[in-house]
Design a protein around this motif. Structure first.
Motif, mmCIF file in Angstrom:
data_model
loop_
_atom_site.group_PDB
_atom_site.id
_atom_site.type_symbol
_atom_site.label_atom_id
_atom_site.label_comp_id
_atom_site.label_asym_id
_atom_site.label_seq_id
_atom_site.Cartn_x
_atom_site.Cartn_y
_atom_site.Cartn_z
ATOM 1 N N SER A 188 5.329 2.517 -12.931
ATOM 2 C CA SER A 188 5.691 3.734 -13.672
ATOM 3 C C SER A 188 4.722 4.870 -13.368
ATOM 4 C CB SER A 188 5.694 3.450 -15.179
ATOM 5 O OG SER A 188 6.711 2.519 -15.507
ATOM 6 N N GLN A 189 3.435 4.565 -13.288
ATOM 7 C CA GLN A 189 2.453 5.585 -12.936
ATOM 8 C C GLN A 189 2.693 6.137 -11.532
ATOM 9 O OE1 GLN A 189 -0.999 3.152 -13.567
ATOM 10 N NE2 GLN A 189 -1.459 4.093 -15.558
ATOM 11 N N ALA A 230 1.001 5.981 -4.536
ATOM 12 C CA ALA A 230 0.488 4.636 -4.809
ATOM 13 C C ALA A 230 -0.986 4.531 -4.436
ATOM 14 C CB ALA A 230 1.307 3.605 -4.048
ATOM 15 N N LEU A 231 -1.351 5.089 -3.292
ATOM 16 C CA LEU A 231 -2.745 5.055 -2.868
ATOM 17 C C LEU A 231 -3.640 5.750 -3.896
ATOM 18 C CD1 LEU A 231 -5.015 4.531 -0.874
ATOM 19 C CD2 LEU A 231 -4.267 6.542 0.426
ATOM 20 N N SER A 290 12.398 8.341 -8.730
ATOM 21 C CA SER A 290 12.874 7.372 -9.710
ATOM 22 C C SER A 290 12.288 5.989 -9.411
ATOM 23 C CB SER A 290 14.401 7.289 -9.667
ATOM 24 O OG SER A 290 14.831 6.705 -8.446
ATOM 25 N N ARG A 291 12.238 5.178 -10.443
ATOM 26 C CA ARG A 291 11.759 3.809 -10.266
ATOM 27 C C ARG A 291 12.667 3.043 -9.310
ATOM 28 N NH1 ARG A 291 8.406 0.552 -13.536
ATOM 29 N NH2 ARG A 291 8.574 -1.664 -13.014
ATOM 30 N N GLY A 292 13.963 3.330 -9.383
ATOM 31 C CA GLY A 292 14.900 2.645 -8.493
ATOM 32 C C GLY A 292 14.624 2.942 -7.028
ATOM 33 N N LEU A 293 14.195 4.173 -6.733
ATOM 34 C CA LEU A 293 13.911 4.519 -5.344
ATOM 35 C C LEU A 293 12.681 3.778 -4.847
ATOM 36 C CD1 LEU A 293 14.826 6.303 -2.973
ATOM 37 C CD2 LEU A 293 13.209 8.039 -3.787
ATOM 38 N N VAL A 294 11.671 3.665 -5.706
ATOM 39 C CA VAL A 294 10.483 2.902 -5.318
ATOM 40 C C VAL A 294 10.853 1.450 -5.042
ATOM 41 C CG1 VAL A 294 8.229 2.064 -6.082
ATOM 42 C CG2 VAL A 294 8.912 4.407 -6.595
ATOM 43 N N SER A 295 11.650 0.861 -5.925
ATOM 44 C CA SER A 295 12.053 -0.536 -5.756
ATOM 45 C C SER A 295 12.926 -0.728 -4.524
ATOM 46 C CB SER A 295 12.790 -1.018 -7.008
ATOM 47 O OG SER A 295 11.967 -0.928 -8.149
#
Length: 219
Positions: free
Chosen positions: A39-40, A24-25, A48-53
């Motif tokens: 997504s980036q 993210a940084l 996965s996107r789910g893990l980030v969320s």
């Protein structure tokens, strides 16, 4: 196969969060906070996107975590200083810790500076500071106590000046990398505050540049 231990699970969670925050940084600094997408970040982190969320519900939560972790690193820099140590020794330690920390984490410092200077992030950083108001006051007071012990007429001004000097050095170091004469600047800071000639500090070899003209590197 036996189930994973709780310690193993904690380490996996910590590793996942670290990958996400690092990604993210980088994405925020490269794309700009406003233009960056989850997504980036997930693609850069390889998760996965789910893990980030799961760990960070929103993009702002990611930004808050990044800035908060960086600020916490600064605010805890003085925690183990002896409260009644010789003030000159304490001041020398503060200078060295700031310079050594910046030079050994230059990539992170550069990305955080890029992130903090973006218009869309200022409000979040201000809130991160407010959330740590007590720790920030303690940090400022610790520096002021050092200057008071040195006999400063206005310890608050001296605290602000030192932080401005160090932050200016860190900014220039982040911009000019190998062209910045950090070792010579360190000696000048010691002389400015009457701290004598500093003992060698294990700075990275590539920051021992000659005192010349500052130019940003190509590429």
């Amino acid at each position: 196969m036996s189930p994973r231990s709780e310690q193993t699970n904690r380490e996996l969670r910590r590793s996942s969060q670290e990958r996400i925050l690092t990604a993210a940084l980088e994405v925020f600094a490269e794309q700009g906070y406003e233009n960056a997408t989850i997504s980036q970040i997930t693609e850069r982190a390889g998760v996965s996107r789910g893990l980030v969320s799961y760990y960070f519900a929103t993009k702002q939560d990611l930004l808050r975590a990044i800035l908060g972790r960086w600020l916490d690193g600064l605010l805890t820099m003085l925690d183990d200083l002896a409260p009644d140590g010789p003030p000159n020794d304490l001041l020398a330690t503060v200078i060295d810790r700031a310079l050594l920390g910046a030079s050994t984490q230059l990539g992170t410092q550069r990305l955080v500076l890029c992130l903090m200077l973006q218009p869309g992030t200022r409000g979040v950083y201000a809130q991160v500071e407010r959330d740590r108001a007590e720790a920030m006051r303690a940090f400022e007071d610790r520096l002021r106590d050092i200057f008071a012990a040195r006999g400063a007429a206005d310890p608050a001004v001296e605290e602000a000046l030192l932080r401005s000097l160090l932050e200016g050095v860190l900014f220039k170091l982040a911009v000019y990398e190998q062209g910045y004469p950090l070792d010579a600047i360190r000696s000048r800071l010691f002389a400015l505050y009457g701290l004598g000639e500093p003992a060698p500090l294990p700075l990275p070899a590539d920051v021992f540049a000659e005192s010349g003209r500052l130019r940003a590197p190509l590429g």
